[in-house]
Every structure is written in C-alpha cells, then in structure tokens.
Design a protein around this motif. Structure first.
Motif, short mmCIF file in Angstrom:
data_model
loop_
_atom_site.label_atom_id
_atom_site.label_comp_id
_atom_site.label_asym_id
_atom_site.label_seq_id
_atom_site.Cartn_x
_atom_site.Cartn_y
_atom_site.Cartn_z
N VAL A 11 33.17 14.03 21.71
CA VAL A 11 34.03 13.38 22.69
C VAL A 11 33.38 12.09 23.19
CG1 VAL A 11 35.02 13.61 25.02
CG2 VAL A 11 35.26 15.45 23.36
N GLY A 12 32.06 12.11 23.38
CA GLY A 12 31.36 10.90 23.81
C GLY A 12 31.56 9.77 22.80
N ILE A 13 31.40 10.08 21.52
CA ILE A 13 31.57 9.06 20.48
C ILE A 13 33.01 8.55 20.46
CG2 ILE A 13 31.56 8.65 17.99
CD1 ILE A 13 29.13 10.59 17.87
N LEU A 14 33.98 9.47 20.56
CA LEU A 14 35.38 9.06 20.54
C LEU A 14 35.74 8.23 21.77
CD1 LEU A 14 37.15 12.34 19.33
CD2 LEU A 14 36.80 10.25 18.02
N GLN A 15 35.24 8.64 22.94
CA GLN A 15 35.56 7.88 24.16
C GLN A 15 34.98 6.48 24.08
OE1 GLN A 15 37.69 8.66 26.28
NE2 GLN A 15 37.46 10.66 27.26
N ALA A 16 33.79 6.35 23.49
CA ALA A 16 33.20 5.02 23.35
C ALA A 16 33.96 4.23 22.29
CB ALA A 16 31.72 5.13 22.98
N GLY A 17 34.25 4.87 21.17
CA GLY A 17 34.85 4.17 20.04
C GLY A 17 36.30 3.79 20.28
N MET A 18 37.08 4.71 20.83
CA MET A 18 38.51 4.46 20.99
C MET A 18 38.84 3.82 22.33
SD MET A 18 40.14 7.90 19.37
CE MET A 18 41.76 7.58 19.99
N ASN A 19 38.13 4.22 23.39
CA ASN A 19 38.56 3.82 24.73
C ASN A 19 37.57 2.92 25.47
OD1 ASN A 19 40.72 5.46 24.25
ND2 ASN A 19 40.01 7.14 25.52
N HIS A 20 36.44 2.57 24.84
CA HIS A 20 35.40 1.78 25.53
C HIS A 20 35.10 2.42 26.89
CE1 HIS A 20 35.44 -1.71 22.80
NE2 HIS A 20 36.70 -1.38 22.63
N ALA A 21 34.90 3.71 26.91
CA ALA A 21 34.85 4.39 28.20
C ALA A 21 33.51 5.07 28.48
CB ALA A 21 35.98 5.42 28.30
N VAL A 22 32.44 4.71 27.74
CA VAL A 22 31.13 5.30 28.04
C VAL A 22 30.19 4.19 28.46
CG1 VAL A 22 29.22 6.68 27.18
CG2 VAL A 22 31.53 7.12 26.35
N ASP A 23 29.71 4.26 29.69
CA ASP A 23 28.79 3.23 30.17
C ASP A 23 27.34 3.67 29.90
OD1 ASP A 23 29.02 0.67 32.13
OD2 ASP A 23 27.09 1.68 32.23
N PRO A 24 26.60 2.86 29.14
CA PRO A 24 25.26 3.29 28.72
C PRO A 24 24.29 3.49 29.88
CG PRO A 24 25.60 0.97 28.16
CD PRO A 24 26.93 1.52 28.59
N TYR A 25 24.31 2.57 30.87
CA TYR A 25 23.33 2.69 31.96
C TYR A 25 23.64 3.88 32.84
CZ TYR A 25 22.21 -1.99 30.34
OH TYR A 25 21.88 -3.05 29.56
N LEU A 26 24.93 4.11 33.10
CA LEU A 26 25.32 5.29 33.88
C LEU A 26 24.85 6.56 33.19
CD1 LEU A 26 29.01 4.83 35.13
CD2 LEU A 26 26.93 4.85 36.48
N ALA A 27 25.14 6.64 31.87
CA ALA A 27 24.82 7.87 31.13
C ALA A 27 23.32 8.12 31.11
CB ALA A 27 25.37 7.77 29.70
N LEU A 28 22.52 7.08 30.84
CA LEU A 28 21.07 7.27 30.77
C LEU A 28 20.51 7.70 32.13
CD1 LEU A 28 20.14 4.21 28.52
CD2 LEU A 28 19.79 6.61 27.95
N ALA A 29 20.98 7.03 33.20
CA ALA A 29 20.49 7.37 34.54
C ALA A 29 20.83 8.82 34.89
CB ALA A 29 21.07 6.42 35.58
N LEU A 30 22.04 9.25 34.54
CA LEU A 30 22.47 10.62 34.85
C LEU A 30 21.62 11.64 34.10
CD1 LEU A 30 26.35 10.18 34.85
CD2 LEU A 30 24.93 10.81 36.80
N VAL A 31 21.36 11.34 32.80
CA VAL A 31 20.57 12.29 32.00
C VAL A 31 19.17 12.43 32.57
CG1 VAL A 31 19.47 12.60 29.75
CG2 VAL A 31 21.88 11.99 29.87
N VAL A 32 18.51 11.32 32.87
CA VAL A 32 17.15 11.39 33.41
C VAL A 32 17.15 12.20 34.71
CG1 VAL A 32 15.29 10.02 34.43
CG2 VAL A 32 16.38 9.25 32.31
N GLY A 33 18.08 11.87 35.61
CA GLY A 33 18.15 12.59 36.88
C GLY A 33 18.40 14.07 36.68
N SER A 34 19.37 14.41 35.82
CA SER A 34 19.77 15.81 35.74
C SER A 34 18.69 16.67 35.08
CB SER A 34 21.12 15.96 35.03
OG SER A 34 20.96 15.81 33.66
N ILE A 35 17.92 16.10 34.15
CA ILE A 35 16.87 16.91 33.51
C ILE A 35 15.78 17.28 34.52
CG2 ILE A 35 14.98 16.80 31.86
CD1 ILE A 35 16.99 15.42 29.99
N PHE A 36 15.36 16.30 35.33
CA PHE A 36 14.36 16.61 36.34
C PHE A 36 14.93 17.56 37.39
CE2 PHE A 36 12.48 12.84 34.47
CZ PHE A 36 11.15 13.21 34.40
N GLY A 37 16.17 17.26 37.82
CA GLY A 37 16.82 18.10 38.82
C GLY A 37 16.93 19.55 38.37
#
Lengths: 258, 304
Positions: free
Chosen positions: B229-255
């Motif tokens: 779904v991530g790939i499709l949302q980026a490819g079809m809808n331009h709907a994945v923001d890279p900085y948002l996603a990276l920041a969320l992943v870093v935060g959620s793993i530590f959290g």
C-alpha cells in the motif's frame, strides 16, 4: 561581491544622473529611469526553507512613486466548499484553478488606487481580483464571483498573494527599498520582478529583473524523484523504512538483551 | 526544528512528529496493540492533508513492524502458507483501496470519508476495549466461547476450496483468509492502519489459529500489506511524505521499546483502559470535526 560593487556603481550613476535632471527641473529633459537590485538572483529552497525576506532596492532618476511586483510561474490549486447537511459539515463541490500565479506580491509606496487609474492597474497586472478573474476554473462554478473571492482569501491567508500599500520606502526622492516576504510554499521556477516608477498616474520608467527559485541538495533530489518517478520513490522509501526499522529494532533488542 | 515537507507541501516541526512516533510506539509497546490507527488521526490533527496522512501512516508501519516480523519469522511463528493466502487477498484489497482513495481524493471527498471511517472504527474499538477492560477490572468472567465456535466451524467447513494449514493445524476454505485479507487491505489503503485489530481477533476466534502463530502471521502479513500500500500510495497518489515517515519510524521504534519494558511491570487491564480512553478520545475529537462549523467554508486542497 563583484555584483554588489557593480550595482553600487550603477546606483551612484543613476543618482548623479537624476540630480542632474532635477537641476534641469523637468522630466522631459532626460529619459526617466530606475536601477533596481535585489542582492540575489536565486533563491535556494531546502527542506529547512520556511520562507524568507526579499529585499528590493534601487535608485530613481526622477522623484515619483514606486511599485514593485513579484510574480511566480503559474501553479494549480484546488478548492472545496463545505456544506452543512443536518448537523454535519460535508464536502461539496471541488474546483481546480489553473493559469494563476502561485505567488504574487505587490509592494507600493502609496495606495495603488491613488497612483494609477484602474485601466492601467489591470493592464500592468496590479489588480489581484482581475488576475483571478482571468484564471481558469475547472469545472466552471455557477457562482463564480464567490469562488473568486474564496481563492483570493485563501491566497492572501497563506501569504501567497500580498498587496502592501506602504511597503516601499523612498528616501530623498532618489533611493527606494522594499521588503517582500516569500512564503514557505513557493512554486519553483523563474520569477519576474517588475519595478515601476510612477508619477501623475503614468508609468515613467520600468525595470525588469528575474529571480530563480530552485530546490538544492539532497532535498531537491528527494522531491524530484518523488515527483517525477513516484514508483521508484515509493519502492525505494519502503525499502529504506524496512531496513531502518529492522536495523534499529535489532539494535535495541541487542542492547536490552545484554 | 521546522522543515518543509516536499509531498505534504507544508512546514512542520519534525521533532513533534518524532514525538508522535514515540507516544504511539510507547502505547503500542505498553499494550501490545499496534498504533497505526492513532498515527493517521494525529497527522490529520496537525494539518497534514488526509490522503497524505493515510499514505504515510501505512508506509511508516513497514518500518515499525519490520523488526517484530523478522523476530517472529525466525522463531517459526509464521504460518507461511496462511500468510501468502492472506496476502493474496490483502494485496488485491490494497490495490482496490488505493484506487478508491484516488477517486475520492479527486472528487474532494477523501477527507470526509476518512473522518467517518475513523469515527466509526475508533469509536467501536475504543468502546469495546473500554467495556472489556472495565469488566475485567471488576473481576467479571467472560463466558466461554467454545459453544459458539462449534457452530461456526460447521458452515465454515462446507465452503469450497478447503486447504490444509499444517503449521496452524487447520483445514479451512481458502475463501476465509482471502476475504479477511481483502478487508484488511482495503482498511490499510483507506485508513493507513495495519489492521491487526481486525485480523487478530478473527484469526483467533473465527479461524481458530493457535495464539503464537496468530501474532507472528498477522505481523508478517501486515508488513507486506503496508509495504504494497505504501508503494501504491506513493506511485499512484503521491501520498507518502518521506520525512514524515522516517521521523515516525524512528520515534515509534524507540517508543515501543520503552513501552514494552514498562508494560511488563504493569497490570494489563489498566493499560488497556488507558489505551481505550485514548482511542475514544481521538474518535470524539474527529467526530466533533464533522459538527463544528469550519473556520473557512472554502478550503484549499490538493490537485490530483
């Protein structure tokens, strides 16, 4: 540095020339002119870019009023209308607006309607309402004036359309300076900066400059790939996220395990 | 630190996004319930366009669930045959969902549909969790579910395309996991969630898979569903923001790590009560957004 030095020289020249013509005491004696500088001809947009100030300054050969106009390339926007149905606010019609500059800023030394007649203002593109009236609305809404007002309000709210009446300062009738605020969300490309010297409802002289707004560095590369190769971007980012998650996760487990 | 998001086209304090990741990861580690359904509303609350909040929400689950999936796979907790059949459904559902999202976005209704889905889903999950944890804290015993299960298996066994799942020690119709996957894929595409909160109970109580296999298999399949779904949302809808996603992943793993450590020392019912209250709160806040008159009747949205 060389650019600035050259600019300073030409400013001096212009002032000298202006003084001479002022001594002569009439406009007809010498072609009115103005010299304009911005200090920059390029704005670099990085992900840390959250807007910046653009200083426009210069010299006038004759006393008068000054209007500065910054225009970005066109940038499409979509606007929706909220409609209340019972207690709930639903989204109604959606209209896409094209052929409208993304950023349009006008700074003047006095209220525009006192400087120029309406016809000239429209001709020079100094009328924001007129600018929007000429844009293309798709689909064409029934109550177009209301939508035009909505577009203007939205553009003004985001700092993309700006009209400031006393934003150009004139010193000694010879030197002027203006500050424009570039918003964070800037369309990229070639911006035109027009400066008008105005007296008695007429444009005496005009100067055209340009500024390129470009993304730079890693940010540029990321935004470029995301925009032009969205599939490659999606696959790359998803892999990166998986690797980052796996790496950090394993690291944390090792640390808590030991 | 304010940065400009290239896809969402807005300024945001990136440390706030890391903090969102930490908070949701913390709750998720504390309670063992995935937090995807909290990330998307939080992003919408701070002004991220709904479609980008949903697309980025799905993509960040890839990072948040990668390590866990890998660990379960290595421990042999993944029923690979079941996972692949689930994926057959969820990838189809994901593709359909992303197409529906695109259609809704271009007609300007996506934000509204997402709000309705969240109010309904979070309201339901939150309230049932609230009731469950309150009942558990009062010491009420839940009735045994064996009787209901026997009845279910009778119609389930009559469905066509029966297949053996040796790891789960089951023989069921392929239609069950495929349709379950389908539903979860659509949810992932339209809401940016992993769908664990739907998948886990159905695997446990309807398919009757062993608990150990349920956790590993659901995690494994949601990793690949969110990746698709991530790939499709980026490819079809331009709907994945890279900085948002990276920041969320870093935060959620530590959290998640902090949450899991603390959670091991705290009573489960109270933890679930806290999560239930948070979920109900988010649902109420989203619901109020539908009723409170908007500040501006005209709103600028994305051109798609």
């Amino acid at each position: 540095m060389i650019r600035l030095a050259r600019l300073a020289l030409s400013l001096l020249g212009a002032v000298a020339m202006g003084t001479a013509s002022a001594a002569a005491g009439d406009i007809g004696g010498q072609t009115p002119s103005l010299v304009v500088g911005t200090g920059i001809d390029r704005v670099a947009v990085t992900s840390r870019f959250t807007g910046r100030e653009l200083l426009v300054f210069g010299a006038l050969s004759h006393p008068g009023s000054v209007v500065v106009v910054l225009r970005s390339p066109p940038s499409a926007l979509a606007i929706t209308q909220k409609v209340q149905t019972g207690p709930i606010w639903l989204t109604g019609q959606k209209v896409t607006v094209e052929k409208l500059p993304g950023v349009y800023e006008i700074a003047a030394s006095a209220p525009l309607d006192r400087l120029l007649p309406a016809g000239t203002r429209q001709q020079l593109g100094l009328d924001l309402q007129d600018l929007i009236a000429k844009a293309q609305f798709e689909p064409e809404p029934q109550d177009r004036p209301r939508w035009e007002r909505a577009v203007l309000t939205a553009k003004e709210r985001s700092g993309s359309f700006v009209l400031r009446d006393h934003a150009v300062k004139i010193t000694d009738g010879r030197l002027f300076s203006a500050r424009l605020d570039l918003p964070a969300s800037l369309p990229l490309g070639h911006y035109t900066l027009k400066t008008y010297l105005i007296r008695d409802g007429r444009v005496l002289a005009q100067s055209d400059e340009s500024i390129d707004v470009e993304q730079v560095g890693l940010e540029q590369w990321v935004a470029d790939v995301a925009e032009r190769k969205p599939w490659l971007f999606g696959i790359g980012l998803t892999l990166l996220l998986a690797i980052l998650g796996l790496g950090l996760g394993i690291l944390m487990q090792r640390r808590s395990g030991s | 630190m304010e940065i400009f998001l290239p896809i969402a086209h807005m300024d945001i304090n990136i440390f706030m996004i890391v903090a969102f990741g930490l908070l949701v990861g913390f709750l998720s580690g504390l309670t063992g319930v995935g937090g995807g359904f909290l990330i998307t509303p939080l992003l919408i609350f701070v002004g991220v366009p709904p479609l980008i909040a949903v697309g980025t929400g799905a993509a960040q689950i890839v990072g948040a669930s990668a390590a866990g999936s890998y660990a379960h796979w290595r421990m042999g907790n993944v029923d690979m045959r079941m996972a692949l059949i689930l994926l057959l459904g969820s990838w189809t559902g994901g593709l359909a969902g992303v197409r529906v999202a695109r259609w809704l976005e271009s007609s300007g209704h996506f934000g509204l549909v997402v709000t309705f889905l969240y109010v309904g889903l979070l309201g339901f999950i939150g309230l049932s969790m609230l009731l469950e944890s309150l009942m558990a804290m009062r010491g009420a015993r839940r009735p045994a579910k064996a009787a209901a299960g026997e009845k279910k298996s009778s119609w389930a066994t009559r469905l066509p395309w029966q297949m053996d799942f040796p790891v789960s020690d089951l023989r069921i119709s392929v239609l069950l996991p495929v349709s379950l996957g389908l539903a979860v894929g659509v949810l992932t595409a339209l809401m940016g969630v992993g769908g664990g909160f739907v998948m886990v109970p159905i695997m446990l109580y309807v398919l009757k898979m062993p608990t150990k296999v349920v956790v590993g298999t659901s995690l494994f399949q949601l990793l690949f569903t969110t990746a698709e779904v991530g790939i499709l949302q980026a490819g079809m809808n331009h709907a994945v923001d890279p900085y948002l996603a990276l920041a969320l992943v870093v935060g959620s793993i530590f959290g998640t790590q902090f949450g899991a450590r603390l959670g091991a020392r705290m009573p489960g019912e109270q933890l679930r009560l806290v999560l239930a209250l948070v979920v109900v709160g988010v649902a109420v806040k989203m619901g109020l957004g539908l009723i409170i008159p908007p500040e501006h009747v005209f709103q600028v949205t994305r051109v798609l």
